[in-house]
Design a protein around this motif. Sequence first.
Motif, PDB file in Angstrom:
ATOM      1  N   PHE A 137       3.952 -15.719  -8.385  1.00 46.66           N
ATOM      2  CA  PHE A 137       3.638 -15.627  -7.623  1.00 46.66           C
ATOM      3  C   PHE A 137       3.212 -14.732  -6.963  1.00 46.66           C
ATOM      4  CE2 PHE A 137       5.453 -11.476 -10.145  1.00 46.66           C
ATOM      5  CZ  PHE A 137       4.863 -11.056  -9.356  1.00 46.66           C
ATOM      6  N   THR A 138       2.845 -14.479  -5.157  1.00 48.25           N
ATOM      7  CA  THR A 138       2.389 -14.238  -4.245  1.00 48.25           C
ATOM      8  C   THR A 138       3.051 -12.640  -4.139  1.00 48.25           C
ATOM      9  OG1 THR A 138       1.282 -15.958  -3.871  1.00 48.25           O
ATOM     10  CG2 THR A 138       0.139 -14.193  -2.549  1.00 48.25           C
ATOM     11  N   ASP A 139       2.178 -11.726  -3.363  1.00 53.20           N
ATOM     12  CA  ASP A 139       2.724 -10.510  -2.974  1.00 53.20           C
ATOM     13  C   ASP A 139       1.963 -10.381  -2.043  1.00 53.20           C
ATOM     14  OD1 ASP A 139       4.257  -8.755  -1.993  1.00 53.20           O
ATOM     15  OD2 ASP A 139       5.078  -7.869  -3.869  1.00 53.20           O
ATOM     16  N   HIS A 140       2.211  -9.457  -0.756  1.00 53.86           N
ATOM     17  CA  HIS A 140       0.834  -9.393   0.162  1.00 53.86           C
ATOM     18  C   HIS A 140       1.036  -7.377   0.342  1.00 53.86           C
ATOM     19  CE1 HIS A 140       4.873  -9.251   2.482  1.00 53.86           C
ATOM     20  NE2 HIS A 140       4.537  -7.697   3.088  1.00 53.86           N
ATOM     21  N   PHE A 141      -0.063  -7.065   0.502  1.00 49.63           N
ATOM     22  CA  PHE A 141       0.304  -5.542   0.935  1.00 49.63           C
ATOM     23  C   PHE A 141       0.337  -4.454   2.345  1.00 49.63           C
ATOM     24  CE2 PHE A 141      -4.049  -6.561  -1.144  1.00 49.63           C
ATOM     25  CZ  PHE A 141      -3.919  -5.856  -2.862  1.00 49.63           C
ATOM     26  N   VAL A 142       1.370  -3.280   1.872  1.00 47.69           N
ATOM     27  CA  VAL A 142       1.873  -2.929   2.651  1.00 47.69           C
ATOM     28  C   VAL A 142       1.505  -1.790   2.364  1.00 47.69           C
ATOM     29  CG1 VAL A 142       4.352  -3.871   3.232  1.00 47.69           C
ATOM     30  CG2 VAL A 142       3.911  -2.482   1.496  1.00 47.69           C
ATOM     31  N   CYS A 143       1.890  -0.638   3.584  1.00 48.73           N
ATOM     32  CA  CYS A 143       1.348   0.859   3.182  1.00 48.73           C
ATOM     33  C   CYS A 143       1.995   1.668   3.461  1.00 48.73           C
ATOM     34  CB  CYS A 143       0.449   1.255   4.223  1.00 48.73           C
ATOM     35  SG  CYS A 143      -2.075   0.499   4.186  1.00 48.73           S
ATOM     36  N   ALA A 144       2.018   2.686   2.374  1.00 46.95           N
ATOM     37  CA  ALA A 144       2.925   4.205   2.945  1.00 46.95           C
ATOM     38  C   ALA A 144       2.160   5.152   3.293  1.00 46.95           C
ATOM     39  CB  ALA A 144       3.520   4.257   1.686  1.00 46.95           C
ATOM     40  N   VAL A 145       2.577   6.311   3.982  1.00 41.30           N
ATOM     41  CA  VAL A 145       2.452   7.332   4.727  1.00 41.30           C
ATOM     42  C   VAL A 145       3.961   8.711   4.164  1.00 41.30           C
ATOM     43  CG1 VAL A 145       0.701   6.704   5.469  1.00 41.30           C
ATOM     44  CG2 VAL A 145       2.515   6.994   7.041  1.00 41.30           C
ATOM     45  N   SER A 146       3.834   9.578   4.577  1.00 40.14           N
ATOM     46  CA  SER A 146       3.989  11.160   4.628  1.00 40.14           C
ATOM     47  C   SER A 146       5.193  10.242   5.979  1.00 40.14           C
ATOM     48  CB  SER A 146       4.015  11.743   4.515  1.00 40.14           C
ATOM     49  OG  SER A 146       3.288  12.858   5.137  1.00 40.14           O
ATOM     50  N   HIS A 147       6.386  11.221   6.656  1.00 40.11           N
ATOM     51  CA  HIS A 147       7.339  10.918   7.875  1.00 40.11           C
ATOM     52  C   HIS A 147       6.571  11.438   8.502  1.00 40.11           C
ATOM     53  CE1 HIS A 147      10.704   8.902   7.146  1.00 40.11           C
ATOM     54  NE2 HIS A 147      11.307   9.311   5.603  1.00 40.11           N
ATOM     55  N   GLY A 148       5.315  12.391   8.047  1.00 36.55           N
ATOM     56  CA  GLY A 148       4.618  13.475   9.258  1.00 36.55           C
ATOM     57  C   GLY A 148       3.841  12.856   9.614  1.00 36.55           C
ATOM     58  N   HIS A 149       3.380  11.310   8.997  1.00 34.67           N
ATOM     59  CA  HIS A 149       1.602  11.386   9.085  1.00 34.67           C
ATOM     60  C   HIS A 149       1.559  10.160  10.604  1.00 34.67           C
ATOM     61  CE1 HIS A 149      -1.789   9.220   8.279  1.00 34.67           C
ATOM     62  NE2 HIS A 149      -1.834   9.325   6.908  1.00 34.67           N
ATOM     63  N   PRO A 150       0.551  11.144  11.533  1.00 35.94           N
ATOM     64  CA  PRO A 150      -0.107  10.609  12.166  1.00 35.94           C
ATOM     65  C   PRO A 150       0.242   8.779  12.298  1.00 35.94           C
ATOM     66  CG  PRO A 150      -1.821  11.896  11.869  1.00 35.94           C
ATOM     67  CD  PRO A 150      -0.690  11.854  10.370  1.00 35.94           C
ATOM     68  N   LEU A 151       0.062   7.780  11.710  1.00 35.24           N
ATOM     69  CA  LEU A 151      -0.053   6.960  11.285  1.00 35.24           C
ATOM     70  C   LEU A 151       1.735   5.873  11.572  1.00 35.24           C
ATOM     71  CD1 LEU A 151      -2.589   5.375   9.175  1.00 35.24           C
ATOM     72  CD2 LEU A 151      -2.928   5.707  11.682  1.00 35.24           C
ATOM     73  N   ALA A 152       2.550   6.647  11.348  1.00 37.61           N
ATOM     74  CA  ALA A 152       4.084   6.782  10.156  1.00 37.61           C
ATOM     75  C   ALA A 152       4.242   5.845  11.349  1.00 37.61           C
ATOM     76  CB  ALA A 152       4.326   8.423  10.740  1.00 37.61           C
ATOM     77  N   ASP A 153       4.772   6.040  12.562  1.00 40.77           N
ATOM     78  CA  ASP A 153       5.375   5.390  13.925  1.00 40.77           C
ATOM     79  C   ASP A 153       4.327   3.655  13.660  1.00 40.77           C
ATOM     80  OD1 ASP A 153       7.681   7.093  13.396  1.00 40.77           O
ATOM     81  OD2 ASP A 153       6.298   7.589  15.136  1.00 40.77           O
TER      82      ASP A 153
END
Length: 297
Positions: free
Chosen positions: A167-183
């Motif tokens: 199968f093929t997957d794709h990348f996502v990123c995870a950050v904490s709720h308070g991270h500047p990139l969270a939104d």
Amino acid sequence: MRQTHIAGVDLNLLPALFVLLEERQVSRAATRVGLSQPAMSRALQRLRRIFDDALLVPGRDGYTLTPRAERLRTRLAGVMPELDALFGPEHFEPGTATGSYRLALSDYSVALFGADLARTIHQRSPGSSVVYQQLGDEAFAELNAGGIDLLVLGRPAPSHLAYRELFTDHFVCAVSHGHPLADRGQLSIDDYLKYPHIRIEIEQGTTHLIEDALPGPRKVAISTPFYTFAVDMLSGTDLVVTFPARLVAKLTNPSGVRIVDAPESFPELPFYAVWHPRLDHDASHRWLRSMLYQLTA
């Protein structure tokens, strides 16, 4: 009987011999094995020379067997089924099998389908055993040496090994709720390179697909082979972890982090089942691979 080594005997005569001794009649024997009557007569003459015995002799009610032919008929009754099984297709019955399978999987693969695969094998082949080991640097060497039967990884195998894309997957990123990139809905490359990272390192010394997609190095604060462990580390930090999207559904606490799309330039991530070609046609291992294909389809 003359001394005749097996290497000098035409083994194609065995079916003719077996049927002649059963039917005791040339024409019926010829029909049964799909030969013409003259061809079966020639086969009988050759057999008589090999065994130095008449084998079939005229009697009151047709042909009868010589004592030597009677002994041959008795022995062939046990030998022919064994030869048929030896040269026929191999049969594998999971329900009665007692095999052992060793698989090398990453933390991602175990989380995604490892439990389902082990459970399916146990249910369908309760006499078989399964050993999982962490996918690591020596996986291909162990596969070559026979220490591993099957591995799953996110890059193509060396050309001398057999493989199939699962199968093929794709990348996502995870950050904490308070991270500047969270939104952010999707990270830009600049966003991505601005913050420190947890690097998922399955094999030492290999170029990571993520590094290949970046214009420069990212700051790696922590390296680990464990995806779920990396996500659990995010709380209260400015760290970013990048991982395959299918794993999101397997996270123990997905509400504890924010998932954002990786930069658009990041490649897709194909996953492959890899095995040694010596196992290509082994019925037991073909069955094992079919279980994996069904679960990852």
